[in-house]
Design a protein around this motif. Structure first.
Motif, PDB file in Angstrom:
ATOM      1  N   UNK A   1       0.847  -1.183   0.000  1.00  7.28           N
ATOM      2  CA  UNK A   1       0.000   0.000   0.000  1.00  7.28           C
ATOM      3  C   UNK A   1       0.887   1.238   0.000  1.00  7.28           C
ATOM      4  N   UNK A   2       0.544   2.220  -0.848  1.00  6.72           N
ATOM      5  CA  UNK A   2       1.318   3.438  -0.934  1.00  6.72           C
ATOM      6  C   UNK A   2       1.233   4.259   0.344  1.00  6.72           C
ATOM      7  N   UNK A   3       2.273   5.047   0.582  1.00  5.06           N
ATOM      8  CA  UNK A   3       2.337   5.902   1.759  1.00  5.06           C
ATOM      9  C   UNK A   3       2.065   7.348   1.380  1.00  5.06           C
ATOM     10  N   UNK A   4       1.750   8.160   2.384  1.00  2.84           N
ATOM     11  CA  UNK A   4       1.499   9.584   2.190  1.00  2.84           C
ATOM     12  C   UNK A   4       2.722  10.345   2.673  1.00  2.84           C
ATOM     13  N   UNK A   5       3.330  11.100   1.769  1.00  4.79           N
ATOM     14  CA  UNK A   5       4.600  11.756   2.043  1.00  4.79           C
ATOM     15  C   UNK A   5       4.448  13.267   1.871  1.00  4.79           C
ATOM     16  N   UNK A   6       4.984  14.032   2.816  1.00  7.28           N
ATOM     17  CA  UNK A   6       4.972  15.488   2.741  1.00  7.28           C
ATOM     18  C   UNK A   6       6.338  15.978   2.284  1.00  7.28           C
ATOM     19  N   UNK A   7       6.339  16.905   1.328  1.00  6.34           N
ATOM     20  CA  UNK A   7       7.579  17.488   0.818  1.00  6.34           C
ATOM     21  C   UNK A   7       7.566  18.989   1.083  1.00  6.34           C
ATOM     22  N   UNK A   8       8.543  19.468   1.830  1.00 10.36           N
ATOM     23  CA  UNK A   8       8.695  20.900   2.097  1.00 10.36           C
ATOM     24  C   UNK A   8       9.731  21.429   1.115  1.00 10.36           C
ATOM     25  N   UNK A   9       9.264  22.130   0.090  1.00  3.59           N
ATOM     26  CA  UNK A   9      10.150  22.553  -0.997  1.00  3.59           C
ATOM     27  C   UNK A   9       9.540  23.771  -1.687  1.00  3.59           C
ATOM     28  N   UNK A  10      10.277  24.893  -1.734  1.00  3.62           N
ATOM     29  CA  UNK A  10       9.729  26.107  -2.344  1.00  3.62           C
ATOM     30  C   UNK A  10      10.229  26.353  -3.763  1.00  3.62           C
ATOM     31  N   UNK A  11      11.134  25.536  -4.260  1.00  2.00           N
ATOM     32  CA  UNK A  11      11.589  25.667  -5.641  1.00  2.00           C
ATOM     33  C   UNK A  11      10.665  24.841  -6.542  1.00  2.00           C
ATOM     34  N   UNK A  12       9.913  25.467  -7.444  1.00  2.00           N
ATOM     35  CA  UNK A  12       8.916  24.737  -8.243  1.00  2.00           C
ATOM     36  C   UNK A  12       9.480  23.540  -9.010  1.00  2.00           C
ATOM     37  N   UNK A  13      10.645  23.698  -9.614  1.00  2.00           N
ATOM     38  CA  UNK A  13      11.202  22.597 -10.398  1.00  2.00           C
ATOM     39  C   UNK A  13      11.560  21.410  -9.501  1.00  2.00           C
ATOM     40  N   UNK A  14      12.196  21.693  -8.371  1.00  2.00           N
ATOM     41  CA  UNK A  14      12.551  20.612  -7.447  1.00  2.00           C
ATOM     42  C   UNK A  14      11.290  19.958  -6.876  1.00  2.00           C
ATOM     43  N   UNK A  15      10.284  20.776  -6.546  1.00  2.00           N
ATOM     44  CA  UNK A  15       9.047  20.233  -5.992  1.00  2.00           C
ATOM     45  C   UNK A  15       8.372  19.288  -6.976  1.00  2.00           C
ATOM     46  N   UNK A  16       8.330  19.682  -8.248  1.00  2.00           N
ATOM     47  CA  UNK A  16       7.705  18.841  -9.271  1.00  2.00           C
ATOM     48  C   UNK A  16       8.487  17.544  -9.462  1.00  2.00           C
ATOM     49  N   UNK A  44      -3.470  18.333  11.730  1.00  2.00           N
ATOM     50  CA  UNK A  44      -4.760  17.753  11.363  1.00  2.00           C
ATOM     51  C   UNK A  44      -4.650  16.532  10.451  1.00  2.00           C
ATOM     52  N   UNK A  45      -3.470  16.220   9.988  1.00  2.00           N
ATOM     53  CA  UNK A  45      -3.300  15.086   9.079  1.00  2.00           C
ATOM     54  C   UNK A  45      -2.027  14.341   9.438  1.00  2.00           C
ATOM     55  N   UNK A  46      -1.974  13.088   9.049  1.00  2.00           N
ATOM     56  CA  UNK A  46      -0.796  12.263   9.331  1.00  2.00           C
ATOM     57  C   UNK A  46      -0.057  11.961   8.036  1.00  2.00           C
ATOM     58  N   UNK A  47       1.255  12.069   8.068  1.00  2.00           N
ATOM     59  CA  UNK A  47       2.102  11.699   6.938  1.00  2.00           C
ATOM     60  C   UNK A  47       3.038  10.592   7.393  1.00  2.00           C
ATOM     61  N   UNK A  48       3.389   9.708   6.458  1.00  2.00           N
ATOM     62  CA  UNK A  48       4.245   8.573   6.776  1.00  2.00           C
ATOM     63  C   UNK A  48       5.728   8.901   6.666  1.00  2.00           C
ATOM     64  N   UNK A  49       6.046  10.002   5.988  1.00  2.00           N
ATOM     65  CA  UNK A  49       7.445  10.401   5.797  1.00  2.00           C
ATOM     66  C   UNK A  49       7.455  11.893   5.482  1.00  2.00           C
ATOM     67  N   UNK A  50       8.462  12.601   6.012  1.00  2.00           N
ATOM     68  CA  UNK A  50       8.618  14.026   5.740  1.00  2.00           C
ATOM     69  C   UNK A  50       9.937  14.257   5.015  1.00  2.00           C
ATOM     70  N   UNK A  51       9.883  14.986   3.902  1.00  2.00           N
ATOM     71  CA  UNK A  51      11.065  15.385   3.156  1.00  2.00           C
ATOM     72  C   UNK A  51      11.205  16.900   3.323  1.00  2.00           C
ATOM     73  N   UNK A  52      12.287  17.349   3.933  1.00  2.00           N
ATOM     74  CA  UNK A  52      12.433  18.754   4.294  1.00  2.00           C
ATOM     75  C   UNK A  52      13.611  19.415   3.584  1.00  2.00           C
ATOM     76  N   UNK A  53      13.330  20.567   2.983  1.00  2.00           N
ATOM     77  CA  UNK A  53      14.426  21.426   2.535  1.00  2.00           C
ATOM     78  C   UNK A  53      14.884  22.229   3.749  1.00  2.00           C
ATOM     79  N   UNK A  54      16.149  22.610   3.768  1.00  2.00           N
ATOM     80  CA  UNK A  54      16.676  23.343   4.923  1.00  2.00           C
ATOM     81  C   UNK A  54      16.323  24.824   4.827  1.00  2.00           C
TER      82      UNK A  54
END
Length: 235
Positions: A1-16, A44-54
């Motif tokens: 089953x797929x997981x729900x992942x949050x990505x913190x990224x403000x560069x549009x190209x990298x985010x895509x 309010x929501x749960x994520x299985x993994x967080x990817x963070x830009x510094x």
């Protein structure tokens, strides 16, 4: 089953690019371009993994990591994707609680492999639904659908049994109301209904979790419930 992942990224190209890599692995990726928006979502929501830009325009990835490790389940994996490649930055992030660190530019195959490695470590393969379950003084025979505490039978209704097994299999993790609804009832329940809370209260009472010397079942505001070892909670 797929997981729900949050990505913190403000560069549009990298985010895509990150979204494409995560999606290719069968997972859902939600992008946040501001740290504060991610922190609001995590309430309010749960994520299985967080990817963070510094380097973010409001709060840094290090500040987000500090909040996450204070308020969320410490087993939720966090990985940095950052252009900062100084050794002291990498060591500092890992020492602060990050599980992995990858220096940009993002390399698709490597990111995919690292994500899968973190998910395997954090979420071991699910056991057979009929496999017996034992935790502390509690034992559940999932084939016969019976429960015991210190060897004494505990009478649970079918829904109470399914709920108890779900909570015990996820010991230490937050089990969201949506997850409980889907796993135990298999259908939507009105947000105004007290069905889940009533069943949780009965499970807590019948299993003596409010008086147990080893385990306790507690509500997590706006999220759901968590069964936790008392010594872990104290730590």
């Amino acid at each position: 089953m797929g997981k729900k992942i949050a990505s913190l990224e403000d560069a549009p190209a990298d985010a895509a690019l990150i979204r494409r890599i995560i999606a290719s692995g069968g997972h859902e990726c939600v992008t946040f371009t501001e740290s504060r928006k991610l922190l609001l979502a995590l309430r309010n929501a749960c994520f299985d993994l967080l990817l963070l830009d510094w380097s973010m325009p409001d709060l840094s990835g290090r500040e987000v990591l500090a909040w996450v490790r204070t308020h969320l389940d410490r087993r939720v994996p966090v990985m940095f994707l950052s252009g900062r490649d100084a050794e002291q930055d990498i060591i500092g992030a890992l020492a602060a609680g990050a599980d992995d660190y990858m220096v940009k530019p993002v390399r698709p195959a490597e990111l995919s492999a690292r994500v899968e490695c973190l998910l395997r470590r954090a979420y071991p393969a699910v056991q057979s639904p009929h496999a017996p379950l034992r935790l502390g003084e509690y034992a559940f025979d999932c084939a016969m659908r019976t429960a015991t505490c210190n060897g004494h039978p505990v009478c649970l209704t079918p829904k109470e049994f399914d709920l108890a097994v779900l909570l015990f299999r996820n010991e230490g993790r937050i089990v969201t109301r949506d997850h409980i609804t889907a796993a135990v009832w298999g259908r939507e329940i009105s947000s105004l209904s007290r069905t889940i809370d009533t069943h949780v209260s009965r499970v807590r009472s019948k299993l003596g979790l409010q008086a147990s010397q080893a385990l306790r079942l507690t509500p997590v505001y706006t999220h759901g419930y968590r069964l936790e070892r008392i010594e872990r909670a104290a730590a």
